[in-house]
Design a protein around this motif. Structure first.
Motif, mmCIF file in Angstrom:
data_model
loop_
_atom_site.group_PDB
_atom_site.id
_atom_site.type_symbol
_atom_site.label_atom_id
_atom_site.label_comp_id
_atom_site.label_asym_id
_atom_site.label_seq_id
_atom_site.Cartn_x
_atom_site.Cartn_y
_atom_site.Cartn_z
ATOM 1 N N ARG A 120 0.832 -1.197 0.000
ATOM 2 C CA ARG A 120 0.000 0.000 0.000
ATOM 3 C C ARG A 120 0.868 1.249 0.000
ATOM 4 O O ARG A 120 0.584 2.212 -0.694
ATOM 5 C CB ARG A 120 -0.902 0.029 1.239
ATOM 6 N N GLU A 165 -7.552 -5.315 2.729
ATOM 7 C CA GLU A 165 -7.843 -4.639 1.471
ATOM 8 C C GLU A 165 -8.816 -5.391 0.565
ATOM 9 O O GLU A 165 -9.658 -4.782 -0.078
ATOM 10 C CB GLU A 165 -6.545 -4.363 0.706
ATOM 11 N N ASP A 203 -1.159 -7.069 3.603
ATOM 12 C CA ASP A 203 -2.242 -6.126 3.307
ATOM 13 C C ASP A 203 -3.627 -6.694 3.580
ATOM 14 O O ASP A 203 -4.629 -6.033 3.286
ATOM 15 C CB ASP A 203 -2.186 -5.626 1.856
ATOM 16 N N HIS A 245 -12.131 -5.017 4.291
ATOM 17 C CA HIS A 245 -12.237 -3.553 4.307
ATOM 18 C C HIS A 245 -12.414 -2.971 5.713
ATOM 19 O O HIS A 245 -12.896 -1.839 5.858
ATOM 20 C CB HIS A 245 -13.374 -3.088 3.387
#
Length: 287
Positions: free
Chosen positions: A4, A226, A234, A250
């Protein structure tokens, strides 16, 4: 987490990123109301080359103590510490851009003298000692440091996640705690889980998580799942006491800071024998 940051830097390079007195008689006078707590703003917020951070102090710090800056372990300029690694007391000249209270202006540049502590084990934090004091920063820039809470955070707390990199603030609530949060090789303990409105992005890593009622720093923003993957880079997953894994696509997370705050002794040095100090530690210089 790491990917990211690289994506954010690329976006920034291409220019595509956008964010965002009356008197009364003593006989009839009522007690004076408590001062109204100012809304959380960008006071004490700094930007790093690849992350966010904050100027922080403990409740007992002296104005003459060297000032401290807090960010993530994975934002350390020496590279992300491996699982099980603790790095302490390394020389550093890293610079930090100090923002004004609106977040739109820059007050000046602060510079580290020492990287006091960095790890991604149990937590995700890097703590820098600057080459100047809290008093000098306030005199030169009119900016106080944010206070680190010494108490465990509470579910339901109204939160502000303040990013110096993006000059953007997120608002949400503390949804609960992950017993263990696992991402790639790293595992973090008792992590703060946000409600969905803190949909943090790359570059927000290291942002202070502020209790909107008290104005104190209670955690440090570090990751978000993500795309729904399970325990990968991530894409953190939660692991409960029985080993059951839960994936929350999320949803973002932060690492509590009270266990590190308790380690900070007068003079802005670390003392791992202090009461309440719970972060992992190693011999001088780490490994």
């Amino acid at each position: 987490m790491h990917r990211r940051l690289l994506g954010v830097l690329a976006a920034a390079f291409l220019g595509t990123a956008s964010l965002t007195a009356a008197s009364v008689s003593t006989a009839s006078a009522s007690p004076a109301p408590a001062p109204v707590k100012a809304a959380v703003d960008f006071t004490g917020i700094v930007a790093l080359s690849n992350c966010s951070g904050s100027l922080v102090r403990t409740p007992g710090a002296a104005d003459t103590d060297p000032a401290l800056v807090l960010t993530n372990g994975h934002c350390y300029e020496g590279g992300m510490p491996s699982a099980g690694q603790v790095i302490t007391n390394r020389a550093s000249s890293r610079s930090f851009t100090l923002l004004d209270s609106s977040g739109q202006g820059t007050l000046g540049t602060l510079r580290a003298k020492t990287m006091l502590y960095s790890t991604m084990t149990d937590t995700d934090v890097t703590l820098y000692k600057l080459n100047t004091s809290y008093a000098a920063i306030r005199q030169n820039y009119g900016t106080p440091a944010l206070e680190l809470s010494l108490a465990h955070p509470t579910a339901g707390t109204d939160l502000r996640v303040v990013s110096g990199y993006w000059r953007r603030m997120y608002s949400c609530s503390l949804d609960g705690f992950a017993y263990r949060l696992r991402e790639d090789q790293w595992t973090w303990k008792d992590s703060v889980r946000y409600t969905s409105s803190c949909d943090v992005i790359g570059g927000t890593s290291g942002s202070p998580v502020i209790d909107a009622a008290s104005g104190k720093v209670i955690a440090i923003n570090n990751t978000i799942n993500e795309n729904g993957e399970r325990c990968t880079l991530d894409n953190p997953c939660e692991v409960d006491e029985s080993g059951t894994i839960t994936v929350r696509p999320h949803i973002g997370y932060a690492q509590e800071t009270y266990g590190l705050a308790a380690c900070i002794a007068p003079g802005s040095v670390l003392d791992f024998s202090r009461a309440g100090c719970t972060v992992p530690h190693a011999v001088r210089g780490g490994r």
